[in-house]
Motif scaffolding. Sequence first.
Motif, PDB file in Angstrom:
ATOM      1  N   LEU A  24       0.823  -1.209   0.000  1.00 44.46           N
ATOM      2  CA  LEU A  24       0.000   0.000   0.000  1.00 44.46           C
ATOM      3  C   LEU A  24       0.858   1.261   0.000  1.00 44.46           C
ATOM      4  O   LEU A  24       1.958   1.269   0.557  1.00 44.46           O
ATOM      5  N   ASP A  25       0.336   2.328  -0.572  1.00 41.35           N
ATOM      6  CA  ASP A  25       1.028   3.605  -0.488  1.00 41.35           C
ATOM      7  C   ASP A  25       0.866   4.154   0.928  1.00 41.35           C
ATOM      8  O   ASP A  25       0.056   3.659   1.716  1.00 41.35           O
ATOM      9  N   GLU A  26       1.640   5.175   1.274  1.00 42.84           N
ATOM     10  CA  GLU A  26       1.670   5.679   2.651  1.00 42.84           C
ATOM     11  C   GLU A  26       0.306   6.171   3.134  1.00 42.84           C
ATOM     12  O   GLU A  26      -0.110   5.873   4.259  1.00 42.84           O
ATOM     13  N   THR A  28      -2.729   5.298   2.116  1.00 44.05           N
ATOM     14  CA  THR A  28      -3.631   4.159   2.308  1.00 44.05           C
ATOM     15  C   THR A  28      -3.211   3.338   3.522  1.00 44.05           C
ATOM     16  O   THR A  28      -4.059   2.872   4.283  1.00 44.05           O
ATOM     17  N   ALA A  29      -1.906   3.179   3.734  1.00 42.90           N
ATOM     18  CA  ALA A  29      -1.408   2.427   4.889  1.00 42.90           C
ATOM     19  C   ALA A  29      -1.816   3.104   6.190  1.00 42.90           C
ATOM     20  O   ALA A  29      -2.260   2.436   7.138  1.00 42.90           O
ATOM     21  N   ARG A  30      -1.695   4.419   6.253  1.00 45.85           N
ATOM     22  CA  ARG A  30      -2.108   5.150   7.459  1.00 45.85           C
ATOM     23  C   ARG A  30      -3.610   5.004   7.711  1.00 45.85           C
ATOM     24  O   ARG A  30      -4.042   4.800   8.841  1.00 45.85           O
ATOM     25  N   ARG A  31      -4.398   5.118   6.654  1.00 41.42           N
ATOM     26  CA  ARG A  31      -5.853   4.960   6.798  1.00 41.42           C
ATOM     27  C   ARG A  31      -6.199   3.553   7.263  1.00 41.42           C
ATOM     28  O   ARG A  31      -7.026   3.358   8.152  1.00 41.42           O
ATOM     29  N   LEU A  55       7.855   4.908  10.480  1.00 42.04           N
ATOM     30  CA  LEU A  55       6.843   5.965  10.574  1.00 42.04           C
ATOM     31  C   LEU A  55       5.502   5.426  11.039  1.00 42.04           C
ATOM     32  O   LEU A  55       4.839   6.018  11.897  1.00 42.04           O
ATOM     33  N   LEU A  56       5.095   4.284  10.490  1.00 39.35           N
ATOM     34  CA  LEU A  56       3.826   3.681  10.905  1.00 39.35           C
ATOM     35  C   LEU A  56       3.913   3.167  12.337  1.00 39.35           C
ATOM     36  O   LEU A  56       2.957   3.304  13.110  1.00 39.35           O
TER      37      LEU A  56
END
Length: 73
Positions: A24-26, A28-31, A55-56
């Motif tokens: 996933l892009d950043e 989408t990953a955060r969501r 970061l995650l």
Amino acid sequence: RVFMAICMSFTPKLLMLDEPTAALDEKTARRFFGQVKAYCAYEQITLAVICHSPLLIEEFADNILTLGEGAEE
């Protein structure tokens, strides 16, 4: 994502994920992490995630266990 929804519909006591955001892009990953963490908190599901993104990890982890070379004690 469909498989994830199916697994969560069983309301397990523990949900273990291995690199769930690897493709996933950043944004989408955060969501994804935000929604999964909120759902697990609401349903009182313990969430254990293997993640290589600092970061995650910093944004979403409540506890961190580091393994391997150079791991902090």
